[in-house]
Write an enzyme that holds these catalytic residues in place. Structure first.
Site, PDB file in Angstrom:
ATOM      1  N   GLU A  42      29.939  -7.853   0.872  1.00  0.00           N
ATOM      2  CA  GLU A  42      29.043  -6.711   0.953  1.00  0.00           C
ATOM      3  C   GLU A  42      28.877  -6.212  -0.490  1.00  0.00           C
ATOM      4  O   GLU A  42      29.870  -5.989  -1.178  1.00  0.00           O
ATOM      5  CB  GLU A  42      29.642  -5.591   1.803  1.00  0.00           C
ATOM      6  CG  GLU A  42      28.693  -4.394   1.906  1.00  0.00           C
ATOM      7  CD  GLU A  42      29.302  -3.142   2.529  1.00  0.00           C
ATOM      8  OE1 GLU A  42      30.533  -3.080   2.680  1.00  0.00           O
ATOM      9  OE2 GLU A  42      28.534  -2.220   2.854  1.00  0.00           O
ATOM     10  N   ARG A 267      44.665 -11.898   4.391  1.00  0.00           N
ATOM     11  CA  ARG A 267      44.194 -11.556   3.061  1.00  0.00           C
ATOM     12  C   ARG A 267      45.345 -11.602   2.065  1.00  0.00           C
ATOM     13  O   ARG A 267      46.515 -11.515   2.409  1.00  0.00           O
ATOM     14  CB  ARG A 267      43.551 -10.180   3.082  1.00  0.00           C
ATOM     15  CG  ARG A 267      44.515  -9.052   3.414  1.00  0.00           C
ATOM     16  CD  ARG A 267      44.072  -7.696   2.869  1.00  0.00           C
ATOM     17  NE  ARG A 267      42.712  -7.681   2.407  1.00  0.00           N
ATOM     18  CZ  ARG A 267      41.710  -7.092   3.060  1.00  0.00           C
ATOM     19  NH1 ARG A 267      41.935  -6.503   4.203  1.00  0.00           N
ATOM     20  NH2 ARG A 267      40.495  -7.103   2.554  1.00  0.00           N
ATOM     21  N   LYS A 277      39.351  -1.934  -2.010  1.00  0.00           N
ATOM     22  CA  LYS A 277      38.197  -1.483  -2.784  1.00  0.00           C
ATOM     23  C   LYS A 277      38.243   0.025  -2.962  1.00  0.00           C
ATOM     24  O   LYS A 277      37.879   0.543  -4.008  1.00  0.00           O
ATOM     25  CB  LYS A 277      36.903  -1.846  -2.044  1.00  0.00           C
ATOM     26  CG  LYS A 277      36.331  -3.197  -2.394  1.00  0.00           C
ATOM     27  CD  LYS A 277      34.942  -3.327  -1.778  1.00  0.00           C
ATOM     28  CE  LYS A 277      34.493  -4.778  -1.707  1.00  0.00           C
ATOM     29  NZ  LYS A 277      33.226  -4.939  -0.977  1.00  0.00           N
TER      30      LYS A 277
END
Length: 564
Positions: A42, A267, A277
């Site tokens: 994204e 992850r 983030k």
RNA sequence: UGUCCGAUGGUGUAAUUGGUAACACAACUGACUCUGGAUCAGUCGAGUCCAGGUUCGAGCCCUGGUCGGACAACCA
């Protein structure tokens, strides 16, 4: 890209669980033997080392199985996404060494098709326009153990739904007043199946479609269908999307479109750093680091500025492996991969980081000699260079001790050491200021030892680096440590914050003396400053005033002894 | 409290799919060296979360627990 194949082939002989799935599919002739993956960021922030793992995984799989990997931007939320991020992401993927050729896609490319898909669901009686507010929907959703209560609009007729949805698209309703929802199962233990929202109204311009749309699809309604439209065979994502998979499959089934398969892996987490983030953004916004590309950041841009090489990151991604269990990788592994690459590639240079003046008493006053120095002992092709030598030189403060401990190989009163590529010198005197600080050393040199060897065959224990004082270039060194003092900064104490564990010493600046060949180095090039560390040239450099970022230290088994 | 996922040396990842735990990093020794780097050799360290079961044989299969993670945004 053959390099990448070789790297991963030699580093691994057993298959990870995703490769096992792929090979089984291949054996069964599934998807006509085709392997097609995608990397779907994204564009709402900068990529970090965790994304790098995903990039290497997806593109690596495509290379390994002779398939393709698309770059697709998941841009369905215009309030968060920006062109700046798209640009940085493309730049990062390219830098890592991967090529998506002409397959650069955007979920927003599919808005028309997605709209048609929604209409199809409405016509099948599998979706409806809901007039509830976000808060109302949330209140009625129930809990994992209590079913949701039905929306009063759940059983609207197909015609009415079609009309309302068309008018949503036409911009007749304000933000948040209506949504399109799938009609699935209000009692499902999986919250995502309780009539999830498919479309929301947002009168916001999109970075690519402008103001063409005022309704935007949600992640769940866009991602899987995008995979399907691109005929992605293996859609690899992280573990938190596992609970979305039943929904992912539901859309494919109801829409009767190409059945991409979603596969989830754990992850990456790294010790001494944070990876979310949100937290990274917080550090940037609070000015605790100098932007997204601060060399202390785990962002790809930060690692790059720090001096990491693409090959080292690819090696790392390969070594950490792929599995479904939560993990925290020791940052030492990342550094190991870096050293492994840099050791082979980085030219060596001599730089004195904490200068101490040495005067060679018996060296001719005005003589300057050009001595040969090897650029990289690991790479004969790298050749040699000339380094000037003169009567006054700088050496490292740590390379002299007035009262040395046992097994100290460096310079001390009366001892002899080798100046790398130059001469043997012996310390004959120490000058101090009134406070007793050492200001200067006096040495004598052995003219017969020119180049670094004595014809009489005598040995010296230590070899130290040096820089001719009159030829030295003033260089700024930015010395970095881990950004956090805690191995797991995400694990905060009661009432604490991850920022409490920021390392106050994560950046120190030194004024160093460098050999003249370092006068105007190319930005981003890597060097090993012998016996010190690897450094990379920062973009803040100016001709004659180079600035270096410490990329990673050399292993130092002497320092480890804790003798000093 | 519900569903899903996971659990193997300090950290990661393997184990020919039921055949007797390996590799890497880290740590530690030693050798070598014009970088106390690199390289080389070696050492340490888990009996596979627990309890049962199936089997000649279980890290792999079954049952029940324990612990950890994910999920209740009109974010992705």
């Amino acid at each position: 890209m053959t390099d990448y194949l070789e790297e991963s082939a030699e580093a691994r002989r057993s298959l990870n669980f995703i490769e096992q799935i792929i090979e089984e599919d291949l054996r069964n002739g599934k998807n006509d033997g085709r392997v097609h993956t995608r990397f779907p960021p994204e564009p709402n922030g900068y990529l970090h080392i965790g994304h790098a793992k995903s990039i290497c995984l997806n593109f690596g799989l495509a290379i390994r199985y002779n398939g393709k990997c698309n770059l697709r931007f998941d841009d369905t939320n215009p309030t968060k996404e920006e062109q700046e991020y798209v640009d940085s992401i493309k730049d990062n993927v390219r830098w890592l060494g991967f090529d998506w050729e002409d397959r650069e896609f955007y979920a927003s490319d599919y808005f028309d098709t997605l709209y048609e898909f929604a209409v199809k669901l409405i016509m099948k009686g599998k979706a409806y326009v809901c007039d509830l507010s976000a808060e109302e929907i949330s209140n009625m959703r129930g809990t994992p153990s209590v079913p949701a209560s039905p929306s009063p609009y759940r059983n609207r007729g197909v015609e009415e739904n079609l009309d309302l949805f068309r008018r949503m698209k036409a911009g007749e309703f304000p933000d948040g007043t209506r949504t399109l929802r799938a009609k699935i199962d209000l009692a499902s233990p999986n919250m995502h199946m309780r009539d999830p929202v498919l479309y929301r109204i947002m009168h916001t311009a999109h970075h690519r479609t402008g103001d063409r749309w005022c309704i935007y699809p949600m992640y769940d309604f866009a991602h899987g269908q995008s995979d399907s439209l691109e005929c992605i065979t293996h859609s690899i994502c992280t573990l938190e999307f596992e609970v979305h998979r039943p929904l992912y499959d539901w859309f494919i089934r109801e829409l009767e479109i190409f059945p991409s398969r979603q596969i989830e892996f754990a992850r990456l987490n790294l010790s001494y750093t944070v990876m979310s983030k949100r937290k990274l953004l917080e550090l940037v916004n609070a000015g605790l680091v100098n932007g997204w590309d601060d060399p202390r950041m785990p962002t790809i841009s930060g690692l790059r500025r720090r001096g990491y090489t693409p090959a080292s990151i690819r090696l790392f991604a390969d070594k950490v492996g792929v599995a479904k269990r939560d993990n925290v990788i020791d940052i030492a592994l990342l550094e190991h991969c870096l050293r492994e690459d840099l050791n082979k590639k980085a030219p060596r240079r001599m730089v004195v980081t904490k200068p101490l003046k040495v005067i060679i008493d018996n060296y001719p006053e005005d003589l300057v000699e050009e001595l040969d120095a090897i650029n990289n002992p690991e790479d004969p092709e790298a050749g040699t260079r000339k380094v000037p030598f003169s009567k006054e030189i700088w050496i490292e403060q740590d390379d002299f001790m007035e009262a040395p401990p046992k097994k100290y190989f460096r310079l001390a009163p009366g001892t002899e050491v080798r100046l790398r590529y130059a001469y043997f010198i012996t310390c004959v005197g120490v000058e101090k200021d009134d406070a007793g600080n050492i200001t200067c050393l006096h040495c004598t040199y052995d003219p017969a030892s020119r180049g670094g060897n004595s014809p009489d065959g005598r040995k010296v224990q230590g070899t130290i680096h040096w820089v001719s004082a009159s030829h030295a270039v003033a260089a700024e060194l930015r010395v970095y440590e881990h950004l956090f003092t805690r191995e797991d900064p995400d694990n905060v104490d009661e009432g604490g914050d991850f920022k409490d564990y920021l390392n106050p010493d994560s950046l120190k600046v030194l004024q160093a003396r460098a050999e003249p060949s370092l006068d105007s180095p190319e930005v981003l090039s890597n060097f090993q400053f012998e016996r010190i560390a690897y450094f990379s040239v920062d973009q803040d450099s100016k001709p004659g005033q180079p600035v270096f970022n410490r990329t990673v230290t050399l292993k130092d088994s002497w320092a480890k002894q804790g003798v000093r």
